[in-house]
Design a protein around this motif. Structure first.
Motif, PDB file in Angstrom:
ATOM      1  N   ASN A  48       0.834  -1.207   0.000  1.00  0.00           N
ATOM      2  CA  ASN A  48       0.000   0.000   0.000  1.00  0.00           C
ATOM      3  C   ASN A  48       0.864   1.249   0.000  1.00  0.00           C
ATOM      4  OD1 ASN A  48      -2.404   1.414   0.022  1.00  0.00           O
ATOM      5  ND2 ASN A  48      -3.235   0.334   1.791  1.00  0.00           N
ATOM      6  N   ASN A  49       0.211   2.390  -0.180  1.00  0.00           N
ATOM      7  CA  ASN A  49       0.899   3.677  -0.182  1.00  0.00           C
ATOM      8  C   ASN A  49       0.062   4.670   0.612  1.00  0.00           C
ATOM      9  OD1 ASN A  49       2.162   6.110  -0.691  1.00  0.00           O
ATOM     10  ND2 ASN A  49       2.567   5.660  -2.840  1.00  0.00           N
ATOM     11  N   ASN A  52      -2.049   7.746  -0.694  1.00  0.00           N
ATOM     12  CA  ASN A  52      -3.378   7.596  -1.297  1.00  0.00           C
ATOM     13  C   ASN A  52      -4.492   8.052  -0.364  1.00  0.00           C
ATOM     14  OD1 ASN A  52      -2.044   6.387  -3.458  1.00  0.00           O
ATOM     15  ND2 ASN A  52      -2.463   4.293  -2.763  1.00  0.00           N
ATOM     16  N   TYR A  53      -4.232   8.089   0.930  1.00  0.00           N
ATOM     17  CA  TYR A  53      -5.285   8.357   1.907  1.00  0.00           C
ATOM     18  C   TYR A  53      -5.270   9.794   2.433  1.00  0.00           C
ATOM     19  CZ  TYR A  53      -5.397   3.304   1.708  1.00  0.00           C
ATOM     20  OH  TYR A  53      -5.481   2.005   1.249  1.00  0.00           O
TER      21      TYR A  53
END
Length: 316
Positions: A48-49, A52-53
């Motif tokens: 995940n990164n 992105n959130y």
């Protein structure tokens, strides 16, 4: 800690940094509770990164972010503060290490193939009446979990207990400066996460790096590979071993299991004592004896230790 101080410690680039108090570090967007006091580290992992959130967190009123990439869409987040660094995980770790260095208290660091969380929780059960304890939540022992745990140290902490887990080479050398344990516990050596090591000895040597600067090291001397690895590690502190050998500091003379508990006869400083452990499985006996040895190192009398051990509760 002030956001301005944090920016300085992690070497961040930013235009305007308010002198906001940051009490919570966040790496999981789902864990946001106090947006006004939180700083989000956008960590890029294999799966995940965190970048992105950031828009989603912004909508939840979070305004402070540590990033390694500045995306065009971030320009729309007009009052957000972005602290840009080369590596957000390393920034998180360096911040936690700086925070740890500001405390001159006993810190227990626990590593090993198994039993880390149980020993940590049992030590809390056994010592919380003597000390105000800060400890790792659940099994926070990873490259991300350890710095988040250490950040929870505060002015009321009298004793800290943190666990450290590794799955490949060179990970422990990153965790040691964050925990900086004054007292080390090596629980045991087994096959868990073996795939990234050439053998058990290499894994043992890697784990022992956690105790490079520790004053005391507690371990079971019955495992000869652990015993040899410690001897070869150049450890300069006090070795506080337990085991069946008469060379162990705490010698285990006899172990008797019954249906409900285990009676252990041990010898320490020339005196024999009986400890009743309210478990019968080998793992629990081993974990309990680690805790007994820690308490002896703290100078707690054997009769008091026996009373407390009898009250141990299972850890989920």
């Amino acid at each position: 800690m002030k956001l301005t101080k944090i920016a300085q410690l992690i070497g961040a680039n930013a235009k305007i940094i308010p002198a906001t108090d940051i009490n919570w570090l966040l790496t999981d967007s789902r864990s946001l509770s106090f947006p006004a006091e939180s700083l989000f580290f956008a960590i890029h992992t294999v799966r995940n990164n965190g970048h992105n959130y950031i828009p989603e967190l912004y909508q939840q009123n979070l305004r402070y972010f540590v990033v390694s990439e500045m995306r065009p869409e971030f320009s729309k987040l007009t009052d957000a503060v972005f602290l840009q660094v080369k590596d957000t995980l390393k920034a998180l770790q360096s911040l936690a290490a700086a925070h740890r260095s500001s405390f001159q208290i006993p810190v227990i660091g626990i590593t090993g193939s198994n039993g880390k969380t149980v020993v940590k929780e049992w030590l809390y059960q056994l010592l919380h009446t003597d000390y105000n304890i800060t400890r790792s939540p659940r099994s926070y022992n990873s490259q991300i979990g350890v710095p988040l745990s250490v950040w929870s140290l505060n002015e009321n902490t009298q004793l800290a207990i943190f666990e450290a887990g590794i799955s490949e080479m060179h990970e422990m050398e990153l965790l040691q400066p964050i925990i900086q344990p004054t007292i080390g516990i090596f629980t045991n050596l087994g096959e868990a996460h073996q795939e990234n090591f050439s053998g058990l000895k290499q894994k043992c040597e890697e784990k022992l790096q956690l105790f490079a600067q520790s004053e005391v090291l507690i371990y079971c001397s019955d495992n000869k590979l652990v015993e040899i690895s410690i001897a070869q590690s150049g450890f300069n502190g006090k070795l506080f071993s337990w085991g069946k050998s008469d060379k162990a500091v705490v010698q285990i003379l006899k172990v008797e299991k019954s249906p409900l508990n285990t009676k252990v006869l041990l010898k320490y400083t020339g005196s024999e004592s009986t400890i009743i452990i309210p478990f019968t499985d080998d793992a629990s006996i081993e974990n309990a004896l680690q805790c007994v040895t820690v308490m002896l190192n703290f100078g707690i009398k054997t009769d008091e230790i026996a009373k407390r051990i009898l009250l141990l509760e299972a850890v989920a």
